[in-house]
Scaffold this motif. Structure first.
Motif, PDB file in Angstrom:
ATOM      1  N   GLN A 122     -19.268  40.472  50.830  1.00  0.00           N
ATOM      2  CA  GLN A 122     -18.712  40.083  49.540  1.00  0.00           C
ATOM      3  C   GLN A 122     -17.282  39.582  49.674  1.00  0.00           C
ATOM      4  O   GLN A 122     -16.846  38.682  48.946  1.00  0.00           O
ATOM      5  CB  GLN A 122     -18.773  41.264  48.565  1.00  0.00           C
ATOM      6  CG  GLN A 122     -18.416  40.875  47.134  1.00  0.00           C
ATOM      7  CD  GLN A 122     -18.496  42.043  46.189  1.00  0.00           C
ATOM      8  OE1 GLN A 122     -17.881  43.090  46.432  1.00  0.00           O
ATOM      9  NE2 GLN A 122     -19.252  41.897  45.110  1.00  0.00           N
ATOM     10  N   GLY A 123     -16.564  40.125  50.655  1.00  0.00           N
ATOM     11  CA  GLY A 123     -15.172  39.714  50.856  1.00  0.00           C
ATOM     12  C   GLY A 123     -15.015  38.275  51.306  1.00  0.00           C
ATOM     13  O   GLY A 123     -13.950  37.679  51.113  1.00  0.00           O
ATOM     14  N   ILE A 124     -16.049  37.693  51.921  1.00  0.00           N
ATOM     15  CA  ILE A 124     -15.970  36.298  52.371  1.00  0.00           C
ATOM     16  C   ILE A 124     -16.978  35.404  51.647  1.00  0.00           C
ATOM     17  O   ILE A 124     -17.174  34.245  52.014  1.00  0.00           O
ATOM     18  CB  ILE A 124     -16.184  36.190  53.904  1.00  0.00           C
ATOM     19  CG1 ILE A 124     -17.567  36.748  54.296  1.00  0.00           C
ATOM     20  CG2 ILE A 124     -15.086  36.908  54.660  1.00  0.00           C
ATOM     21  CD1 ILE A 124     -17.918  36.520  55.756  1.00  0.00           C
ATOM     22  N   SER A 125     -17.614  35.958  50.619  1.00  0.00           N
ATOM     23  CA  SER A 125     -18.665  35.228  49.907  1.00  0.00           C
ATOM     24  C   SER A 125     -18.092  34.156  48.997  1.00  0.00           C
ATOM     25  O   SER A 125     -17.008  34.304  48.420  1.00  0.00           O
ATOM     26  CB  SER A 125     -19.496  36.211  49.082  1.00  0.00           C
ATOM     27  OG  SER A 125     -20.504  35.537  48.357  1.00  0.00           O
ATOM     28  N   LYS A 126     -18.833  33.059  48.877  1.00  0.00           N
ATOM     29  CA  LYS A 126     -18.464  31.968  47.964  1.00  0.00           C
ATOM     30  C   LYS A 126     -19.570  31.833  46.930  1.00  0.00           C
ATOM     31  O   LYS A 126     -20.730  31.611  47.272  1.00  0.00           O
ATOM     32  CB  LYS A 126     -18.304  30.657  48.740  1.00  0.00           C
ATOM     33  CG  LYS A 126     -17.211  30.710  49.800  1.00  0.00           C
ATOM     34  CD  LYS A 126     -17.091  29.379  50.524  1.00  0.00           C
ATOM     35  CE  LYS A 126     -16.007  29.434  51.591  1.00  0.00           C
ATOM     36  NZ  LYS A 126     -15.866  28.149  52.310  1.00  0.00           N
ATOM     37  N   SER A 127     -19.198  31.980  45.682  1.00  0.00           N
ATOM     38  CA  SER A 127     -20.190  31.905  44.611  1.00  0.00           C
ATOM     39  C   SER A 127     -20.456  30.457  44.221  1.00  0.00           C
ATOM     40  O   SER A 127     -19.527  29.662  44.079  1.00  0.00           O
ATOM     41  CB  SER A 127     -19.704  32.693  43.396  1.00  0.00           C
ATOM     42  OG  SER A 127     -20.647  32.632  42.348  1.00  0.00           O
ATOM     43  N   LEU A 128     -21.714  30.123  44.052  1.00  0.00           N
ATOM     44  CA  LEU A 128     -22.122  28.792  43.611  1.00  0.00           C
ATOM     45  C   LEU A 128     -22.356  28.878  42.100  1.00  0.00           C
ATOM     46  O   LEU A 128     -23.487  29.003  41.628  1.00  0.00           O
ATOM     47  CB  LEU A 128     -23.381  28.344  44.357  1.00  0.00           C
ATOM     48  CG  LEU A 128     -23.208  28.215  45.873  1.00  0.00           C
ATOM     49  CD1 LEU A 128     -24.551  28.091  46.573  1.00  0.00           C
ATOM     50  CD2 LEU A 128     -22.311  27.036  46.221  1.00  0.00           C
ATOM     51  N   VAL A 129     -21.282  28.812  41.362  1.00  0.00           N
ATOM     52  CA  VAL A 129     -21.312  29.175  39.946  1.00  0.00           C
ATOM     53  C   VAL A 129     -22.116  28.205  39.086  1.00  0.00           C
ATOM     54  O   VAL A 129     -22.390  28.505  37.920  1.00  0.00           O
ATOM     55  CB  VAL A 129     -19.880  29.302  39.379  1.00  0.00           C
ATOM     56  CG1 VAL A 129     -19.160  30.471  40.021  1.00  0.00           C
ATOM     57  CG2 VAL A 129     -19.090  28.014  39.601  1.00  0.00           C
ATOM     58  N   THR A 130     -22.463  27.044  39.604  1.00  0.00           N
ATOM     59  CA  THR A 130     -23.273  26.097  38.820  1.00  0.00           C
ATOM     60  C   THR A 130     -24.761  26.205  39.149  1.00  0.00           C
ATOM     61  O   THR A 130     -25.576  25.553  38.491  1.00  0.00           O
ATOM     62  CB  THR A 130     -22.812  24.654  39.070  1.00  0.00           C
ATOM     63  OG1 THR A 130     -22.969  24.337  40.454  1.00  0.00           O
ATOM     64  CG2 THR A 130     -21.359  24.462  38.669  1.00  0.00           C
ATOM     65  N   LEU A 131     -25.092  26.999  40.168  1.00  0.00           N
ATOM     66  CA  LEU A 131     -26.487  27.097  40.598  1.00  0.00           C
ATOM     67  C   LEU A 131     -27.042  28.457  40.186  1.00  0.00           C
ATOM     68  O   LEU A 131     -26.890  29.459  40.871  1.00  0.00           O
ATOM     69  CB  LEU A 131     -26.595  26.889  42.103  1.00  0.00           C
ATOM     70  CG  LEU A 131     -26.070  25.541  42.623  1.00  0.00           C
ATOM     71  CD1 LEU A 131     -26.264  25.419  44.122  1.00  0.00           C
ATOM     72  CD2 LEU A 131     -26.735  24.364  41.895  1.00  0.00           C
ATOM     73  N   GLN A 132     -27.691  28.463  39.054  1.00  0.00           N
ATOM     74  CA  GLN A 132     -28.202  29.696  38.469  1.00  0.00           C
ATOM     75  C   GLN A 132     -29.422  30.198  39.227  1.00  0.00           C
ATOM     76  O   GLN A 132     -30.288  29.432  39.619  1.00  0.00           O
ATOM     77  CB  GLN A 132     -28.560  29.469  37.002  1.00  0.00           C
ATOM     78  CG  GLN A 132     -29.061  30.714  36.277  1.00  0.00           C
ATOM     79  CD  GLN A 132     -29.497  30.393  34.859  1.00  0.00           C
ATOM     80  OE1 GLN A 132     -29.694  29.238  34.505  1.00  0.00           O
ATOM     81  NE2 GLN A 132     -29.659  31.419  34.036  1.00  0.00           N
ATOM     82  N   ALA A 133     -29.466  31.514  39.409  1.00  0.00           N
ATOM     83  CA  ALA A 133     -30.623  32.140  40.036  1.00  0.00           C
ATOM     84  C   ALA A 133     -31.520  32.741  38.966  1.00  0.00           C
ATOM     85  O   ALA A 133     -32.535  32.162  38.588  1.00  0.00           O
ATOM     86  CB  ALA A 133     -30.165  33.206  41.029  1.00  0.00           C
ATOM     87  N   ASP A 134     -31.099  33.875  38.436  1.00  0.00           N
ATOM     88  CA  ASP A 134     -31.908  34.568  37.439  1.00  0.00           C
ATOM     89  C   ASP A 134     -30.996  35.092  36.339  1.00  0.00           C
ATOM     90  O   ASP A 134     -30.069  35.860  36.602  1.00  0.00           O
ATOM     91  CB  ASP A 134     -32.655  35.727  38.109  1.00  0.00           C
ATOM     92  CG  ASP A 134     -33.547  36.478  37.145  1.00  0.00           C
ATOM     93  OD1 ASP A 134     -34.143  35.826  36.276  1.00  0.00           O
ATOM     94  OD2 ASP A 134     -33.623  37.713  37.259  1.00  0.00           O
ATOM     95  N   ARG A 135     -31.266  34.677  35.114  1.00  0.00           N
ATOM     96  CA  ARG A 135     -30.451  35.068  33.950  1.00  0.00           C
ATOM     97  C   ARG A 135     -28.979  34.751  34.201  1.00  0.00           C
ATOM     98  O   ARG A 135     -28.618  33.587  34.347  1.00  0.00           O
ATOM     99  CB  ARG A 135     -30.669  36.544  33.626  1.00  0.00           C
ATOM    100  CG  ARG A 135     -32.114  36.867  33.222  1.00  0.00           C
ATOM    101  CD  ARG A 135     -32.237  38.311  32.751  1.00  0.00           C
ATOM    102  NE  ARG A 135     -33.590  38.617  32.340  1.00  0.00           N
ATOM    103  CZ  ARG A 135     -34.537  39.056  33.164  1.00  0.00           C
ATOM    104  NH1 ARG A 135     -34.252  39.232  34.436  1.00  0.00           N
ATOM    105  NH2 ARG A 135     -35.750  39.306  32.727  1.00  0.00           N
ATOM    106  N   ASP A 136     -28.133  35.796  34.260  1.00  0.00           N
ATOM    107  CA  ASP A 136     -26.699  35.561  34.436  1.00  0.00           C
ATOM    108  C   ASP A 136     -26.266  35.723  35.886  1.00  0.00           C
ATOM    109  O   ASP A 136     -25.093  35.944  36.173  1.00  0.00           O
ATOM    110  CB  ASP A 136     -25.896  36.514  33.551  1.00  0.00           C
ATOM    111  CG  ASP A 136     -26.194  37.980  33.865  1.00  0.00           C
ATOM    112  OD1 ASP A 136     -27.173  38.242  34.589  1.00  0.00           O
ATOM    113  OD2 ASP A 136     -25.434  38.849  33.388  1.00  0.00           O
TER     114      ASP A 136
END
Length: 450
Positions: free
Chosen positions: A65-79
């Protein structure tokens, strides 16, 4: 593929946080000591004796999690949204690919004389390879020899298996043709229509999004079922995917940088996850991978075939999808899988080029020594080079015209001149009046004598 064991999501692990996790964080990082990015299914068996496996896994998840990059435009499930990270071992593999593909000097220097030649000969042979293996991944049973003959001679596909291969060849051509254009839903639909023309199942329609939600994807044991997103969310999801593809993630935007290979792999994965079509998702996804990586300037990928290597390790490919879907939507598992595949594909390309170079230099040795070769056109020399490598191979004026961008009359003239020099044998097809030109079995000795 045996049953895959799944851990609780990180949010639940944190609710049940074990104090020993803190002391284990210095030992359990994002990858193990060998640089492997393990899923819980494999991790739980490799925890050191005496360490609490859940606490060790939580420490690993926190490190990621400390080096993770979120792909905030690519939705997986719900929120929830997809994410990925790039540990050192993945950076090293990406660097290896960059180093092996940088400049493409092995292909451009000495092997092929110009960009035009490069496109005609090397690209075509490797695009045929990719077209065949991509279709075989989807169930095509046509032999390689028949498939190559069909594409090389421009023959009409005789059945669904041949149609799939022919479609894939056109698909690769289209992906390269559109490399300078932005991604749009219409372009995705166009790729799908090409991929599935007269070769589609599940009552799906070529070039149209699925309208039903009755799709369930499982492994051979009907375990770890995956239910693709609802059909009514497809336009929105694909719009966001296009926005992601068209966003500048290059080194011109250092705060927003995504390695081009990683970005292309994410596009590949997302088509598989969104599953916008009733059939043909895999073929479309692989075409988008090529489109993205070539668009980013990795021109050498016009010559890299990945489907054969995916086919050889299909279980690992499928498992990487499941690992992502069952571990907080972490695409890193799939990225590692595809980067490994690409590394092997690039190495195989280098071996292929080495063989091509040897053939080329052997042939050029004959060209230097033979008085006849001085009278021949470059296209005729290329035909002889292929004929020497494949005794018994058939050539036609139509094929030669397509390969070299010359008229059929010119092609026929060049072939007839080779017949007059006793370097090819003219014949007529039993089924009609079509004239073919055969490579004699003793061509090498004829060349030596000449």
């Amino acid at each position: 593929m045996p049953r895959i064991r799944v851990s609780k999501p990180l949010v639940e692990l944190m609710r049940e946080f074990k104090p020993e996790t803190i002391s284990l964080m210095s030992k359990y990082k994002s990858t193990n000591s060998d640089g492997n990015y393990l899923h819980w299914n494999e991790f739980k068996w490799r925890v050191e004796k005496g360490d609490d496996e859940v606490a060790a896994w939580t420490a690993t998840k926190l490190s990621r999690q400390g080096i993770s990059k979120s792909l905030v435009t690519l939705q997986a499930d719900r929120d929830r949204y997809f994410s990925y990270c790039v540990p050192n071992s993945l950076t090293a593999k990406l660097h290896l690919i960059d180093r092996l593909t940088g400049g493409g000097s092995k292909i451009s220097d000495g092997l092929l004389m110009s960009t035009q030649d490069k496109s005609r000969y090397l690209v075509k042979s490797l695009m045929i390879e990719e077209a065949i293996t991509s279709a075989q991944l989807e169930g095509s049973s046509t032999t390689r020899e028949i498939a190559k003959e069909m594409i090389q001679k421009g023959l009409k596909p005789k059945d669904k298996s041949q149609q799939m291969i022919f479609n894939n060849y056109l698909l690769m051509t289209k992906a390269i043709e559109k490399k300078n254009e932005e991604l749009s839903i219409d372009f995705i639909l166009e790729l799908h229509e090409i991929a599935t023309h007269q070769a589609i199942e599940n009552n799906a329609v070529a070039g149209e999004l699925r309208q039903e939600d009755n799709i369930v994807i499982t492994n051979l044991y009907n375990e770890n079922p995956f239910y693709p997103p609802a059909a009514d969310t497809l336009p929105s999801r694909l719009t966001h995917l296009c926005d992601f593809a068209n966003t500048d993630h290059s080194d011109r935007e250092p705060n927003n940088f995504i390695h081009p290979i990683v970005k292309a792999i994410i596009l590949h994965f997302m088509i598989g996850y969104i599953h916008p079509f009733g059939d043909g998702n895999g073929r479309t996804a692989r075409a988008l991978f090529y489109w993205s990586i070539i668009k980013s300037g990795y021109w050498l990928f016009e010559y890299v075939s990945i489907s054969k290597l995916i086919q050889e390790k299909r279980n690992d490919y499928d498992k990487s999808f499941i690992y992502t879907e069952t571990d907080d939507f972490d695409i890193t598992y799939f990225i590692y899988n595809q980067v490994e595949t690409i590394c092997r594909a690039v190495k195989l390309l280098n071996e292929y080029v080495d063989r091509k170079q040897k053939d080329f230099y052997d042939f050029m040795d004959w060209v230097d020594k033979s008085p006849i070769s001085k009278k021949l056109k470059r296209e005729q020399l290329e035909i002889l080079k292929e004929a020497m490598r494949s005794p018994g191979r058939e050539f036609t004026a139509k094929q030669m015209s397509a390969d070299f961008g010359i008229t059929s009359n010119t092609a026929r003239k060049y072939l007839n001149e080779l017949v007059e020099l006793n370097l090819l044998v003219q014949s007529t097809k039993k089924t009609g009046k079509a004239v073919v030109y055969l490579a004699p079995a003793n061509l090498k000795s004829k060349l030596n004598k000449s």
